[in-house]
Enzyme design. Structure first.
Site, PDB file in Angstrom:
ATOM      1  N   LYS A 114       9.320 166.705  41.315  1.00 14.48           N
ATOM      2  CA  LYS A 114       8.802 167.900  42.002  1.00 14.48           C
ATOM      3  C   LYS A 114       9.002 169.169  41.173  1.00 14.48           C
ATOM      4  O   LYS A 114       8.092 169.989  41.041  1.00 14.48           O
ATOM      5  CB  LYS A 114       9.514 168.076  43.351  1.00 14.48           C
ATOM      6  CG  LYS A 114       9.268 167.015  44.373  1.00 14.48           C
ATOM      7  CD  LYS A 114       9.938 167.343  45.691  1.00 14.48           C
ATOM      8  CE  LYS A 114      11.451 167.280  45.627  1.00 14.48           C
ATOM      9  NZ  LYS A 114      11.974 165.912  45.438  1.00 14.48           N
ATOM     10  N   THR A 115      10.202 169.345  40.672  1.00 12.97           N
ATOM     11  CA  THR A 115      10.507 170.573  39.931  1.00 12.97           C
ATOM     12  C   THR A 115       9.650 170.692  38.679  1.00 12.97           C
ATOM     13  O   THR A 115       9.067 171.740  38.406  1.00 12.97           O
ATOM     14  CB  THR A 115      11.996 170.616  39.563  1.00 12.97           C
ATOM     15  OG1 THR A 115      12.780 170.650  40.756  1.00 12.97           O
ATOM     16  CG2 THR A 115      12.316 171.850  38.728  1.00 12.97           C
ATOM     17  N   GLU A 158       7.740 174.159  45.542  1.00 14.57           N
ATOM     18  CA  GLU A 158       8.349 172.831  45.516  1.00 14.57           C
ATOM     19  C   GLU A 158       8.771 172.488  46.934  1.00 14.57           C
ATOM     20  O   GLU A 158       9.541 173.226  47.564  1.00 14.57           O
ATOM     21  CB  GLU A 158       9.555 172.817  44.577  1.00 14.57           C
ATOM     22  CG  GLU A 158      10.238 171.470  44.518  1.00 14.57           C
ATOM     23  CD  GLU A 158      11.400 171.432  43.543  1.00 14.57           C
ATOM     24  OE1 GLU A 158      12.249 170.533  43.686  1.00 14.57           O
ATOM     25  OE2 GLU A 158      11.475 172.304  42.648  1.00 14.57           O
TER      26      GLU A 158
END
Length: 476
Positions: A114-115, A158
């Site tokens: 995600k990051t 995010e």
């Protein structure tokens, strides 16, 4: 939220929300266990009042709300004071979701990546002139750089599935990178995780787009479920699979791009070729490994869903040079490079070790690993150990508990025993945080790469390891 108070304000997720509220003119205060960290200082520089430690008296009398994350214990004195005095308590995800209102939001979710994906997308959009707002779970190049307030319509967020908080968003584009059984303290089964992701997909704004990885079985299963529902959204797929809307046709390792190890010619990245809308597009990213290449193509596909031509966005992805704790180069001493990574799930551990192999060629990889959470170690300790067998040698630290209390019978021996059974050259004892720097430095020689790996405070060890390497190399 004119006068919000953050408990744990310098945390990777909380600081970004605090920064955006400061940018919007809010009077922000907060407390943090450290109090004097670089992130806390950056927030003070923006006008926040940040105090060290947690005490009931630190809750301002005029606070309009208290913002907390799932990491804050229910017996936190400031949280107890807020409940006693009737100050509204707002979850971090709800506060961030409120900041996205009125924006064209891209929410990036998935068990892993995600990051990286959200930061790749934010960096690339800004590089092509889109004044995008974003909040991601790590800093890019400086404290508090994981969030920025833009003047444009786009907002990249995010979206964290760990505690169901990603249900707070109403995105125009929802990205699902992958789905695995994780977050064992909050989910009892893989089926519960699927149900949570289905709710996330159902939160799409009318006319929105679901972007999913065609290669990952969990993401494919979610796609099947969503498309079988009463109101299926538009779906865009990406990956190497035949039939993917944005199909990866090639990923090759490239040297000469910004390197993980910080050595000219020793680090590398990837050259990626995709076919999108009948057009062949080739571009570079400055982080190595197939999983980072897939994250880059996920970002490309999310941009496409928002109407940004792939041929325009792709070259800008080369501007991404990494995020803190994502194969972050910490320095070099005595010919040994030190790299830090947040990887704490076996899939992430294996992917980052494979990426380092691709980036460093024949260098020996030495890993100091810190298991994260008792619940995760109980469920995945054996798989963590097997992942460590990809390294040449290493050691394992005590479990970093974060918010959890010890669980009888669960300790780092679960990881060590599994690693040694898999043939890993891992020390046959558990190391403390204080012991680890000298021990891992003693294993290294010129040309090696030391990796500090885990989701806890092992990230602090880089400077100590470098100091020990210097000491070992200094003539006696």
């Amino acid at each position: 939220m004119e006068r919000p108070h953050f408990i744990g304000i310098a945390g990777s997720g909380m600081s970004g929300v605090a920064k955006l509220l400061l940018r919007r003119g809010a009077r922000v205060s907060g407390s943090d266990r450290a109090g004097s960290s670089p992130v806390a200082e950056a927030l003070r520089g923006l006008g926040a009042v940040v105090r060290a430690g947690h005490a009931a008296a630190q809750l301002p009398g005029d606070a309009s709300c208290v913002v907390v994350s799932s990491a804050i214990a229910e017996d936190n004195p400031e949280l107890l004071r807020a409940r006693e005095t009737g100050v509204p308590v707002v979850r971090r995800a709800a506060a961030l979701a409120a900041l996205t209102e009125g924006s064209r939001t891209v929410a990036v979710a998935g068990t892993h990546g995600k990051t990286t994906t959200s930061s790749m997308l934010a960096v690339a959009l800004r590089a092509i002139g889109e004044d995008v707002s974003y909040v991601i779970g790590a800093d890019l190049d400086a404290p508090c750089s994981g969030a920025e307030q833009g003047r444009g319509e786009l907002f990249v967020a995010e979206a964290d599935e760990s505690d169901h908080s990603f249900h707070a968003y109403r995105p125009e584009t929802a990205v699902v990178l992958n789905i695995e059984f994780e977050h064992h303290a909050n989910y009892g089964s893989l089926e519960e995780i699927y149900a949570s992701f289905e709710t996330f997909a159902d939160r799409l704004a009318p006319g929105g787009t679901l972007v999913v990885c065609a290669d990952h079985p969990g993401a494919r299963e979610l796609t099947r479920r969503v498309l079988a529902g009463p109101h299926p959204p538009r779906v865009l797929t990406y990956g190497e699979s035949t039939g993917a809307d944005v199909r990866i046709t090639g990923v090759t390792s490239v040297t000469g791009i910004t390197g993980i190890t910080g050595d000219a010619g020793r680090g590398g990245g990837s050259r990626i070729t995709v076919r999108a809308a009948g057009e062949r597009i080739a571009f570079d990213v400055s982080v190595p490994g197939r999983h980072y290449a897939q994250d880059a193509v996920a970002a490309l596909t999310a941009g496409l869903a928002q109407g940004v031509p792939a041929a325009r966005l792709a070259p800008a992805l080369a501007r991404y040079t990494g995020a803190r704790r994502r194969l972050e180069h910490k320095g070099k001493a005595a010919g040994v490079a030190v790299v830090d990574t947040y990887a704490h799930h076996p899939t992430e551990m294996a992917a980052d070790l494979a990426a380092l192999r691709a980036a460093t060629g024949h260098a020996r990889l030495l890993v100091a690993y810190q298991p994260h959470l008792y619940s995760r170690t109980r469920a995945l300790g054996a798989a963590m150990g097997r992942a460590l067998a990809m390294a040449d040698a290493g050691l394992v630290l005590d479990i970093y508990p974060a918010r959890e209390r010890p669980v009888p019978g669960v300790d780092s021996r679960l990881v060590i025993d599994a690693a040694r059974e898999a043939g890993a050259d891992v020390a046959d004892r558990v190391f403390t945080l204080a012991e680890a720097p000298a021990a891992i430095a003693a294993l290294a020689g010129p040309g090696d790469v030391i990796v500090t790996m885990g989701g806890g405070d092992i990230t602090t060890l880089g400077p100590e390891i470098l100091r020990h390497l210097d000491d070992l190399a200094r003539p006696r």
